[in-house]
Design a protein around this motif. Structure first.
Motif, PDB file in Angstrom:
ATOM      1  N   ILE A  74       0.810  -1.217   0.000  1.00 25.04           N
ATOM      2  CA  ILE A  74       0.000   0.000   0.000  1.00 25.04           C
ATOM      3  C   ILE A  74       0.844   1.269   0.000  1.00 25.04           C
ATOM      4  O   ILE A  74       0.355   2.338  -0.348  1.00 25.04           O
ATOM      5  CB  ILE A  74      -0.960   0.025   1.200  1.00 25.04           C
ATOM      6  CG1 ILE A  74      -0.187  -0.023   2.531  1.00 25.04           C
ATOM      7  CG2 ILE A  74      -1.946  -1.131   1.109  1.00 25.04           C
ATOM      8  CD1 ILE A  74      -1.044   0.143   3.763  1.00 25.04           C
ATOM      9  N   THR A  75       2.111   1.159   0.382  1.00 29.10           N
ATOM     10  CA  THR A  75       3.004   2.321   0.339  1.00 29.10           C
ATOM     11  C   THR A  75       4.443   1.873   0.185  1.00 29.10           C
ATOM     12  O   THR A  75       4.938   1.063   0.969  1.00 29.10           O
ATOM     13  CB  THR A  75       2.855   3.218   1.595  1.00 29.10           C
ATOM     14  OG1 THR A  75       3.848   4.251   1.548  1.00 29.10           O
ATOM     15  CG2 THR A  75       2.971   2.436   2.884  1.00 29.10           C
ATOM     16  N   GLY A  88       4.979   5.781   3.878  1.00 29.63           N
ATOM     17  CA  GLY A  88       4.684   5.325   5.219  1.00 29.63           C
ATOM     18  C   GLY A  88       3.194   5.333   5.507  1.00 29.63           C
ATOM     19  O   GLY A  88       2.360   5.617   4.642  1.00 29.63           O
ATOM     20  N   VAL A  89       2.846   5.028   6.758  1.00 31.84           N
ATOM     21  CA  VAL A  89       1.448   4.823   7.150  1.00 31.84           C
ATOM     22  C   VAL A  89       0.856   6.089   7.751  1.00 31.84           C
ATOM     23  O   VAL A  89      -0.157   6.605   7.283  1.00 31.84           O
ATOM     24  CB  VAL A  89       1.339   3.656   8.157  1.00 31.84           C
ATOM     25  CG1 VAL A  89      -0.119   3.459   8.592  1.00 31.84           C
ATOM     26  CG2 VAL A  89       1.902   2.377   7.546  1.00 31.84           C
ATOM     27  N   GLY A  90       1.495   6.621   8.804  1.00 31.53           N
ATOM     28  CA  GLY A  90       0.953   7.798   9.469  1.00 31.53           C
ATOM     29  C   GLY A  90      -0.501   7.607   9.833  1.00 31.53           C
ATOM     30  O   GLY A  90      -0.906   6.577  10.377  1.00 31.53           O
ATOM     31  N   MET A  91      -1.317   8.598   9.503  1.00 35.97           N
ATOM     32  CA  MET A  91      -2.769   8.479   9.642  1.00 35.97           C
ATOM     33  C   MET A  91      -3.416   8.081   8.331  1.00 35.97           C
ATOM     34  O   MET A  91      -4.408   7.364   8.297  1.00 35.97           O
ATOM     35  CB  MET A  91      -3.358   9.816  10.093  1.00 35.97           C
ATOM     36  CG  MET A  91      -2.895  10.299  11.440  1.00 35.97           C
ATOM     37  SD  MET A  91      -3.795  11.788  11.928  1.00 35.97           S
ATOM     38  CE  MET A  91      -3.221  12.978  10.711  1.00 35.97           C
ATOM     39  N   GLY A  92      -2.851   8.569   7.234  1.00 39.65           N
ATOM     40  CA  GLY A  92      -3.504   8.462   5.942  1.00 39.65           C
ATOM     41  C   GLY A  92      -3.753   7.054   5.461  1.00 39.65           C
ATOM     42  O   GLY A  92      -4.733   6.784   4.768  1.00 39.65           O
ATOM     43  N   LYS A  93      -2.864   6.127   5.802  1.00 34.46           N
ATOM     44  CA  LYS A  93      -3.017   4.753   5.312  1.00 34.46           C
ATOM     45  C   LYS A  93      -3.331   3.763   6.430  1.00 34.46           C
ATOM     46  O   LYS A  93      -3.232   2.554   6.242  1.00 34.46           O
ATOM     47  CB  LYS A  93      -1.745   4.334   4.560  1.00 34.46           C
ATOM     48  CG  LYS A  93      -1.547   5.086   3.250  1.00 34.46           C
ATOM     49  CD  LYS A  93      -0.359   4.578   2.464  1.00 34.46           C
ATOM     50  CE  LYS A  93      -0.165   5.376   1.180  1.00 34.46           C
ATOM     51  NZ  LYS A  93      -1.086   5.001   0.109  1.00 34.46           N
ATOM     52  N   MET A 130      -4.059  -0.965   6.637  1.00 38.45           N
ATOM     53  CA  MET A 130      -3.097  -1.904   7.227  1.00 38.45           C
ATOM     54  C   MET A 130      -3.649  -3.325   7.387  1.00 38.45           C
ATOM     55  O   MET A 130      -2.934  -4.301   7.134  1.00 38.45           O
ATOM     56  CB  MET A 130      -2.589  -1.363   8.545  1.00 38.45           C
ATOM     57  CG  MET A 130      -1.676  -0.145   8.397  1.00 38.45           C
ATOM     58  SD  MET A 130      -0.089  -0.553   7.662  1.00 38.45           S
ATOM     59  CE  MET A 130       0.782  -1.152   9.117  1.00 38.45           C
ATOM     60  N   PRO A 131      -4.905  -3.525   7.811  1.00 37.85           N
ATOM     61  CA  PRO A 131      -5.397  -4.909   7.931  1.00 37.85           C
ATOM     62  C   PRO A 131      -5.369  -5.671   6.612  1.00 37.85           C
ATOM     63  O   PRO A 131      -5.089  -6.868   6.587  1.00 37.85           O
ATOM     64  CB  PRO A 131      -6.828  -4.740   8.443  1.00 37.85           C
ATOM     65  CG  PRO A 131      -6.875  -3.388   9.058  1.00 37.85           C
ATOM     66  CD  PRO A 131      -5.912  -2.554   8.270  1.00 37.85           C
ATOM     67  N   ALA A 132      -5.649  -4.959   5.504  1.00 39.81           N
ATOM     68  CA  ALA A 132      -5.677  -5.635   4.206  1.00 39.81           C
ATOM     69  C   ALA A 132      -4.300  -6.140   3.806  1.00 39.81           C
ATOM     70  O   ALA A 132      -4.168  -7.207   3.201  1.00 39.81           O
ATOM     71  CB  ALA A 132      -6.217  -4.682   3.139  1.00 39.81           C
ATOM     72  N   GLU A 133      -3.246  -5.378   4.151  1.00 38.73           N
ATOM     73  CA  GLU A 133      -1.902  -5.826   3.801  1.00 38.73           C
ATOM     74  C   GLU A 133      -1.349  -6.842   4.785  1.00 38.73           C
ATOM     75  O   GLU A 133      -0.702  -7.808   4.391  1.00 38.73           O
ATOM     76  CB  GLU A 133      -0.933  -4.637   3.700  1.00 38.73           C
ATOM     77  CG  GLU A 133       0.506  -5.079   3.441  1.00 38.73           C
ATOM     78  CD  GLU A 133       1.371  -4.019   2.786  1.00 38.73           C
ATOM     79  OE1 GLU A 133       2.600  -4.183   2.817  1.00 38.73           O
ATOM     80  OE2 GLU A 133       0.838  -3.035   2.228  1.00 38.73           O
ATOM     81  N   HIS A 134      -1.623  -6.657   6.065  1.00 37.06           N
ATOM     82  CA  HIS A 134      -0.918  -7.440   7.086  1.00 37.06           C
ATOM     83  C   HIS A 134      -1.766  -8.494   7.800  1.00 37.06           C
ATOM     84  O   HIS A 134      -1.208  -9.392   8.439  1.00 37.06           O
ATOM     85  CB  HIS A 134      -0.310  -6.496   8.127  1.00 37.06           C
ATOM     86  CG  HIS A 134       0.739  -5.590   7.579  1.00 37.06           C
ATOM     87  ND1 HIS A 134       1.982  -6.044   7.181  1.00 37.06           N
ATOM     88  CD2 HIS A 134       0.723  -4.257   7.328  1.00 37.06           C
ATOM     89  CE1 HIS A 134       2.693  -5.018   6.729  1.00 37.06           C
ATOM     90  NE2 HIS A 134       1.952  -3.928   6.801  1.00 37.06           N
ATOM     91  N   GLY A 135      -3.090  -8.390   7.737  1.00 41.01           N
ATOM     92  CA  GLY A 135      -3.927  -9.369   8.424  1.00 41.01           C
ATOM     93  C   GLY A 135      -3.608  -9.447   9.910  1.00 41.01           C
ATOM     94  O   GLY A 135      -3.463  -8.417  10.586  1.00 41.01           O
ATOM     95  N   PRO A 154       0.897   8.768  19.230  1.00 40.30           N
ATOM     96  CA  PRO A 154      -0.326   7.961  19.223  1.00 40.30           C
ATOM     97  C   PRO A 154      -1.190   8.237  17.981  1.00 40.30           C
ATOM     98  O   PRO A 154      -1.165   9.328  17.411  1.00 40.30           O
ATOM     99  CB  PRO A 154      -1.048   8.412  20.498  1.00 40.30           C
ATOM    100  CG  PRO A 154      -0.500   9.765  20.807  1.00 40.30           C
ATOM    101  CD  PRO A 154       0.929   9.736  20.336  1.00 40.30           C
ATOM    102  N   GLY A 155      -1.934   7.208  17.577  1.00 47.35           N
ATOM    103  CA  GLY A 155      -2.830   7.322  16.428  1.00 47.35           C
ATOM    104  C   GLY A 155      -2.190   7.038  15.100  1.00 47.35           C
ATOM    105  O   GLY A 155      -2.813   7.227  14.055  1.00 47.35           O
ATOM    106  N   LYS A 156      -0.949   6.531  15.124  1.00 54.38           N
ATOM    107  CA  LYS A 156      -0.229   6.241  13.866  1.00 54.38           C
ATOM    108  C   LYS A 156       0.177   4.760  13.822  1.00 54.38           C
ATOM    109  O   LYS A 156       0.416   4.133  14.849  1.00 54.38           O
ATOM    110  CB  LYS A 156       1.045   7.103  13.759  1.00 54.38           C
ATOM    111  CG  LYS A 156       0.915   8.539  14.245  1.00 54.38           C
ATOM    112  CD  LYS A 156       0.042   9.385  13.383  1.00 54.38           C
ATOM    113  CE  LYS A 156      -0.253  10.735  14.035  1.00 54.38           C
ATOM    114  NZ  LYS A 156       0.926  11.517  14.390  1.00 54.38           N
ATOM    115  N   VAL A 157       0.236   4.210  12.626  1.00 50.74           N
ATOM    116  CA  VAL A 157       0.779   2.882  12.291  1.00 50.74           C
ATOM    117  C   VAL A 157      -0.050   1.716  12.826  1.00 50.74           C
ATOM    118  O   VAL A 157      -0.450   0.832  12.064  1.00 50.74           O
ATOM    119  CB  VAL A 157       2.259   2.701  12.762  1.00 50.74           C
ATOM    120  CG1 VAL A 157       2.796   1.335  12.322  1.00 50.74           C
ATOM    121  CG2 VAL A 157       3.139   3.800  12.213  1.00 50.74           C
ATOM    122  N   VAL A 158      -0.307   1.656  14.131  1.00 46.58           N
ATOM    123  CA  VAL A 158      -0.994   0.496  14.708  1.00 46.58           C
ATOM    124  C   VAL A 158      -2.468   0.814  14.976  1.00 46.58           C
ATOM    125  O   VAL A 158      -2.888   1.974  14.943  1.00 46.58           O
ATOM    126  CB  VAL A 158      -0.306   0.023  16.004  1.00 46.58           C
ATOM    127  CG1 VAL A 158       1.103  -0.424  15.713  1.00 46.58           C
ATOM    128  CG2 VAL A 158      -0.316   1.123  17.056  1.00 46.58           C
TER     129      VAL A 158
END
Length: 457
Positions: free
Chosen positions: A410-411, A415-420, A424-429, A450-454
């Protein structure tokens, strides 16, 4: 909720290097793309790792979020204090601590930018190769696992960070990795932190890999009638083992914007921009072999040069492409999104993305680092039309789904930040939950970015 106790303690610790001024808060609440401004409650300017440790201890004791800030050039809202708290601005921790020319590495503080680092290295015959375009800080580049135009030859930050010093969520200072080129001693914590976006620890020192400055550098540019032939030329170049240092793609809309902004005169067609590093004869031979491929695939307007000023002008225009695209629609903002796929699927991914953009009624020039299957769409938004953002996010979501279906990600570098986060569940399950468990173990109070990546708590 305001964190007054923490703010007061930090003011006592840092004095004038802890700012509550509205202008400072506003400057650290902005971002490069479409996210709403989000000023923090305070801005700290540490000068040493020990100070960072004391700052984090105060914040941990008061459940106050801490967000690291480099140059502020990230594109997915990484450095916004969306849960309140403070921003750690590393602009005063910007020194080169040592250069080990014989071992081709350097130890630096996180606030030094890549351009300043390379200025320091000029007399050594070495350079730091990772070039994301923006003059980002080395700490920020490590935190987001940045890459860019030279990744096809020199790799990303993952390959170019050897060791770290970092402060954990309770203020503990740790060191990960060594200056040795390999190790099998336990978990690879260095590369756990590289790409963690400040959610697991705060990077305060980096040991980075350097490269020898090439004897000769040659750059070339060429046009193609369509996207497919340009991408097929890239694939053939890589499969033939021609050692390119950069190979960039601009679609016709990007070229038009660059022409207007940088006063270039490229035909308004898809273009490749390439660079070769090596000996004088080696670089010349590589350019000639590439030129033959361009001709075989129907490219035209092939030009090349080894003159520094001409090469610099070419890459300056490429690096300013984002600003050129924004300038093409004054007052507009953008959703800047990227994806990365196996290179054999790159032409398909680009063509289908262009169709999605057109079907959505948006303007979205495409450019990217096609040598490693990574490209970006600059989806332009009219601030007076909220519908544009909705449609742009839908296009971005379809791009991500397509990347996963084609065996990609997906990137590739934003990176992930907030935008992506939602992707994350679709890529990593279930592996995303493992990331969350690591976050909880290392930061049980959830104070680090807080609020990023996980998954949000």
């Amino acid at each position: 909720m305001p964190h007054d106790t923490a703010l007061n303690a930090l003011s006592q610790l840092l004095g004038e290097r802890f700012s509550l001024s509205k202008s400072d808060l506003a400057a650290h609440g902005q971002n490069e793309t479409y996210f709403a401004d989000c000023p923090p409650e305070g801005v700290a300017y540490p000068e040493t790792t020990a100070e960072v440790s004391e700052i984090v201890k105060i914040c941990a004791a008061n459940d106050c979020p801490v967000v690291a800030w480099g140059a502020g050039t990230s594109l997915e809202g990484h450095a916004l204090a969306i849960k309140g708290g403070i921003v750690l601005d590393f602009s005063r921790m910007n020194k080169v601590l040592s250069i080990n020319a014989e071992d081709m590495d350097a130890v630096v503080q996180p606030g030094i930018t890549r351009e300043d680092l390379n200025t320091e290295l000029r007399t050594t015959g070495l350079f730091f190769p990772v070039d994301p375009g923006a003059n980002a800080s080395i700490g920020g580049m490590a935190a987001t696992r940045a890459s860019g135009t030279t990744a096809v030859r020199y790799g990303t930050m993952r390959e170019n960070v050897l060791a770290l010093e970092a402060v954990l969520a309770d203020g503990t200072i740790i060191r990960t990795g060594t200056r040795a080129r390999k190790s099998s001693a336990g978990y690879d914590l260095t590369h756990l932190l590289v790409g963690s976006e400040g959610t697991l620890a705060i990077i305060t020192e980096l040991t980075v890999r350097l490269q020898g400055q090439p004897e000769s550098i040659s750059a070339a540019v060429c046009a193609f009638d369509d996207m497919d032939t340009a991408v097929n030329t890239v694939m053939a170049t890589i499969q033939m083992g021609i050692p390119i240092a950069r190979i960039e793609f601009l679609d016709a809309a990007s070229v038009a914007a660059v022409n207007a902004y940088s006063k270039t005169d490229m035909p308004v067609q898809p273009h490749l921009m390439v660079e070769f590093h090596g000996s004088e004869m080696g670089a010349k031979e590589q350019v000639e072999r590439f030129g033959e491929l361009v001709e075989d695939f129907g490219g035209h307007g092939f030009k090349w040069s080894a003159k520094t000023e001409e090469r610099n002008a070419l890459w300056d225009a490429r690096h300013k492409a984002y600003w050129a695209i924004l300038a093409s629609r004054p007052g507009y903002k953008a959703v800047v999104t990227d994806m990365c796929v196996p290179i054999s699927h790159l032409a398909e991914a680009v063509a289908e993305t262009q169709k999605d953009i057109a079907d959505a009624g948006l303007q979205g020039p495409i450019l990217g680092h096609v040598g490693d299957g990574n490209f970006h769409a600059i989806l332009l938004l009219d601030p007076a039309n909220p519908d544009d953002l909705t449609r742009a996010k839908e296009v971005s979501h379809r791009m991500a789904e397509r990347a996963l279906a084609l065996g990609g990600t997906i990137t590739g570098e934003h990176g992930v930040g907030m935008g992506k986060l939602s992707l994350m569940p679709a890529e990593h399950g279930d592996a995303w939950d493992v990331m969350g468990a690591i976050k909880t173990a290392m930061d049980p109070k959830g104070i680090l970015n807080p609020g990023k990546v996980v998954r949000p708590a």
